[in-house]
Write a protein that holds these residues in place. Structure first.
Motif, PDB file in Angstrom:
ATOM      1  N   UNK A  35       0.845  -1.136   0.076  1.00  0.00           N
ATOM      2  CA  UNK A  35       0.092   0.043   0.019  1.00  0.00           C
ATOM      3  C   UNK A  35       0.811   1.242  -0.144  1.00  0.00           C
ATOM      4  N   UNK A  36       1.995   1.267   0.727  1.00  0.00           N
ATOM      5  CA  UNK A  36       2.725   2.582   0.588  1.00  0.00           C
ATOM      6  C   UNK A  36       3.465   2.648  -0.660  1.00  0.00           C
ATOM      7  N   UNK A  37       4.100   1.470  -1.190  1.00  0.00           N
ATOM      8  CA  UNK A  37       4.571   1.616  -2.315  1.00  0.00           C
ATOM      9  C   UNK A  37       3.623   2.327  -3.591  1.00  0.00           C
ATOM     10  N   UNK A  38       2.364   1.678  -3.369  1.00  0.00           N
ATOM     11  CA  UNK A  38       1.195   2.251  -4.288  1.00  0.00           C
ATOM     12  C   UNK A  38       1.122   3.648  -4.118  1.00  0.00           C
ATOM     13  N   UNK A  39       0.939   4.193  -2.863  1.00  0.00           N
ATOM     14  CA  UNK A  39       0.860   5.618  -2.517  1.00  0.00           C
ATOM     15  C   UNK A  39       1.965   6.222  -3.119  1.00  0.00           C
ATOM     16  N   UNK A  40       3.347   6.011  -2.834  1.00  0.00           N
ATOM     17  CA  UNK A  40       4.504   6.716  -3.401  1.00  0.00           C
ATOM     18  C   UNK A  40       4.246   6.672  -4.923  1.00  0.00           C
ATOM     19  N   UNK A  41       3.892   5.634  -5.684  1.00  0.00           N
ATOM     20  CA  UNK A  41       3.854   5.654  -7.016  1.00  0.00           C
ATOM     21  C   UNK A  41       2.764   6.478  -7.491  1.00  0.00           C
ATOM     22  N   UNK A  42       1.647   6.626  -7.055  1.00  0.00           N
ATOM     23  CA  UNK A  42       0.638   7.380  -7.281  1.00  0.00           C
ATOM     24  C   UNK A  42       1.169   8.784  -7.245  1.00  0.00           C
ATOM     25  N   UNK A  43       1.461   9.171  -6.078  1.00  0.00           N
ATOM     26  CA  UNK A  43       2.051  10.576  -5.756  1.00  0.00           C
ATOM     27  C   UNK A  43       3.041  11.071  -6.738  1.00  0.00           C
ATOM     28  N   UNK A  44       3.918  10.393  -7.083  1.00  0.00           N
ATOM     29  CA  UNK A  44       5.132  10.444  -7.662  1.00  0.00           C
ATOM     30  C   UNK A  44       4.702  10.746  -9.239  1.00  0.00           C
ATOM     31  N   UNK A  45       3.944  10.135  -9.712  1.00  0.00           N
ATOM     32  CA  UNK A  45       3.297  10.103 -11.342  1.00  0.00           C
ATOM     33  C   UNK A  45       2.559  11.415 -11.270  1.00  0.00           C
ATOM     34  N   UNK A  46       1.633  11.583 -10.326  1.00  0.00           N
ATOM     35  CA  UNK A  46       0.624  12.599 -10.214  1.00  0.00           C
ATOM     36  C   UNK A  46       1.304  13.997 -10.320  1.00  0.00           C
ATOM     37  N   UNK A  47       2.349  14.004  -9.217  1.00  0.00           N
ATOM     38  CA  UNK A  47       3.272  15.341  -9.309  1.00  0.00           C
ATOM     39  C   UNK A  47       3.913  15.445 -10.371  1.00  0.00           C
ATOM     40  N   UNK A  48       4.673  14.527 -11.139  1.00  0.00           N
ATOM     41  CA  UNK A  48       5.490  14.715 -12.279  1.00  0.00           C
ATOM     42  C   UNK A  48       4.687  15.120 -13.602  1.00  0.00           C
ATOM     43  N   UNK A  49       3.664  14.404 -13.469  1.00  0.00           N
ATOM     44  CA  UNK A  49       2.573  14.658 -14.449  1.00  0.00           C
ATOM     45  C   UNK A  49       2.238  16.247 -14.572  1.00  0.00           C
ATOM     46  N   UNK A  50       1.722  16.570 -13.424  1.00  0.00           N
ATOM     47  CA  UNK A  50       1.499  18.025 -13.034  1.00  0.00           C
ATOM     48  C   UNK A  50       2.527  19.188 -13.334  1.00  0.00           C
ATOM     49  N   UNK A  51       3.691  18.616 -12.790  1.00  0.00           N
ATOM     50  CA  UNK A  51       4.817  19.783 -12.959  1.00  0.00           C
ATOM     51  C   UNK A  51       5.318  19.770 -14.608  1.00  0.00           C
TER      52      UNK A  51
END
Length: 451
Positions: free
Chosen positions: A396-412
């Motif tokens: 679950x932690x890895x899934x949260x990290x993956x989602x946050x990383x992808x969402x933030x990089x996509x937005x940036x």
């Protein structure tokens, strides 16, 4: 948020509104001050009677902020307020916002609409096609789309990922005399530059290497119906010029063909980008912008219409065929504190995950909501669920990290898949699959829920 092409004027390669109307949103009619004009003179917003726009909100300071018009839009300067000035979930000191922006002063949202935009009363409906919303801002949006749908006017839809741009386009088509015709979607960001002409205008067999058969092209396929050009802002300048000619002449010439083909196609375009700013930067043709923006609407992000949360949640429950029960309490407060980077699409995914964890018939109060802690406004600490076994908690932690990383990089990277993938060191295909996996963008054809 609503714009019209008439509200914009070209000045030395950039666009600037002549005047704006400041309209307070989300308050009862008896407490809502009348809209005021923002023109040549600055306007001060605050709680004191001397301010031009007086807000009766305990979170608004006596002299909260000053607004003035600049060529790029509206300059907003916070005057040292206690509770801050907020735009798109971020506290700001001084910035320039584009036409149609909604800014929050303390706890009150104010929309800056073009002053000469047509004024329509809010729709009596709390939905438009699969889109849903009972707030004043959404019902005003629905009113514009209801008026535009029966016409053949081109429509330009701006909005972040997950706000429902394709749902709006489909509803426009379904509400038009062309409803029995084809609805053809072209994702401009997913086509290689050398294949754009073929996708849009078609080709004949042998026109180029690999052209083993004739291809009609999207304009011909959509004749009698609607062509939805998604992510229009990704279209190269050369293709923009050709698109403009087709819109003006209503004819296309397939690659390798001897003569043009007459078409009868309505175009609805959408983008997550600010095309007005792209025009100013000469990244988008101003003549194409005005040709498309006969009707110009911007879909607000969910964080700017949190008053719609109960209505949206109830709509999702209704379409699921289960009873929600009262939509209030701790779960609603938890959702209100969330930043919603994925907008209504993310809300849908949050509810689907909660139903999976709580049971398909769980009422709203019974839901076990699981939100990305990194996307909650003002929350900085990480949370590890120690009630789970180590392996499951780690996944679950890895899934949260993956989602946050992808969402933030996509937005940036301005929601540009190619640039975001390069930044992340991943292939474009892999990065796009991660966007699909975490519900940050929908897979093509996934538009069955309200947004």
């Amino acid at each position: 948020m609503i714009h019209t092409g008439l509200a914009m004027t070209a000045t030395k390669g950039r666009t600037a509104a002549r005047s704006y109307t400041l309209q307070v949103l989300g308050q009862p009619a008896e407490r809502t001050p009348p809209p005021i004009a923002l023109g040549a003179r600055p306007v001060v917003i605050g709680a004191h009677a001397s301010c031009e726009l007086v807000l009766t909100d305990p979170q608004v300071s006596r002299r909260h902020a000053e607004l003035s018009i600049v060529p790029e839009g509206i300059r907003i300067k916070d005057l040292g307020s206690t509770n801050g000035t907020w735009w798109q979930g971020t506290k700001v000191g001084e910035l320039v916002v584009p036409p149609g922006a909604t800014v929050k002063f303390g706890g009150t949202s104010v929309r800056m609409a073009a002053g000469d935009a047509p004024s329509l009363p809010p729709s009596d409906q709390d939905h438009f096609g699969a889109m849903a919303g009972s707030s004043v801002g959404m019902r005003e949006l629905f009113a514009v789309l209801e008026m535009a749908s029966p016409t053949d006017a081109t429509v330009l839809i701006e909005g972040e990922s997950g706000t429902g741009k394709e749902l709006a386009a489909r509803a426009i088509h379904d509400g038009s005399p062309r409803a029995q015709g084809a609805f053809v979607t072209v994702d401009c960001s997913a086509i290689a530059e050398n294949l754009i002409d073929s996708h849009l205008f078609g080709h004949v067999k042998g026109a180029f290497t690999g052209a083993e058969r004739d291809r009609k092209g999207a304009f011909v396929e959509a004749t009698g119906g609607t062509l939805f050009l998604d992510e229009l802002g990704e279209l190269p300048l050369a293709a923009q010029a050709k698109l403009l000619r087709v819109l003006e002449a209503q004819t296309v010439q397939p690659l390798g063909a001897d003569r043009p083909i007459q078409v009868d196609t309505r175009v609805v375009a959408a983008t997550h980008r600010d095309l007005s700013r792209m025009v100013a930067a000469k990244e988008f043709r101003f003549d194409l912008f005005y040709r498309l923006a006969v009707v110009h609407v911007a879909l607000p992000p969910l964080r700017d219409r949190l008053e719609d949360l109960p209505h949206l949640i109830g709509t999702f429950y209704t379409r699921r065929g289960t009873a929600s029960g009262p939509i209030d309490g701790d779960n609603l407060e938890k959702l209100r504190r969330h930043a919603w980077p994925g907008n209504v699409r993310e809300l849908r995914n949050v509810l689907e995950r909660a139903w999976a964890l709580s049971g398909p018939n769980a009422s709203f109060r019974e839901l076990r909501l699981w939100l990305d802690p990194g996307a909650v406004q003002g929350q900085l600490s990480e949370v590890v669920d120690t009630s789970l076994p180590f392996k499951e908690a780690k996944e679950r932690w890895n899934d949260q990290f993956e989602r946050r990383y992808v969402a933030n990089v996509f937005s940036a990277n301005a929601s540009n898949v190619t640039r975001a993938a390069e930044h992340a060191g991943l292939s474009r295909r892999h990065f796009r699959e991660l966007l699909y996996k975490h519900g940050i963008v929908d897979r093509p054809g996934d538009d069955s829920e309200p947004e």
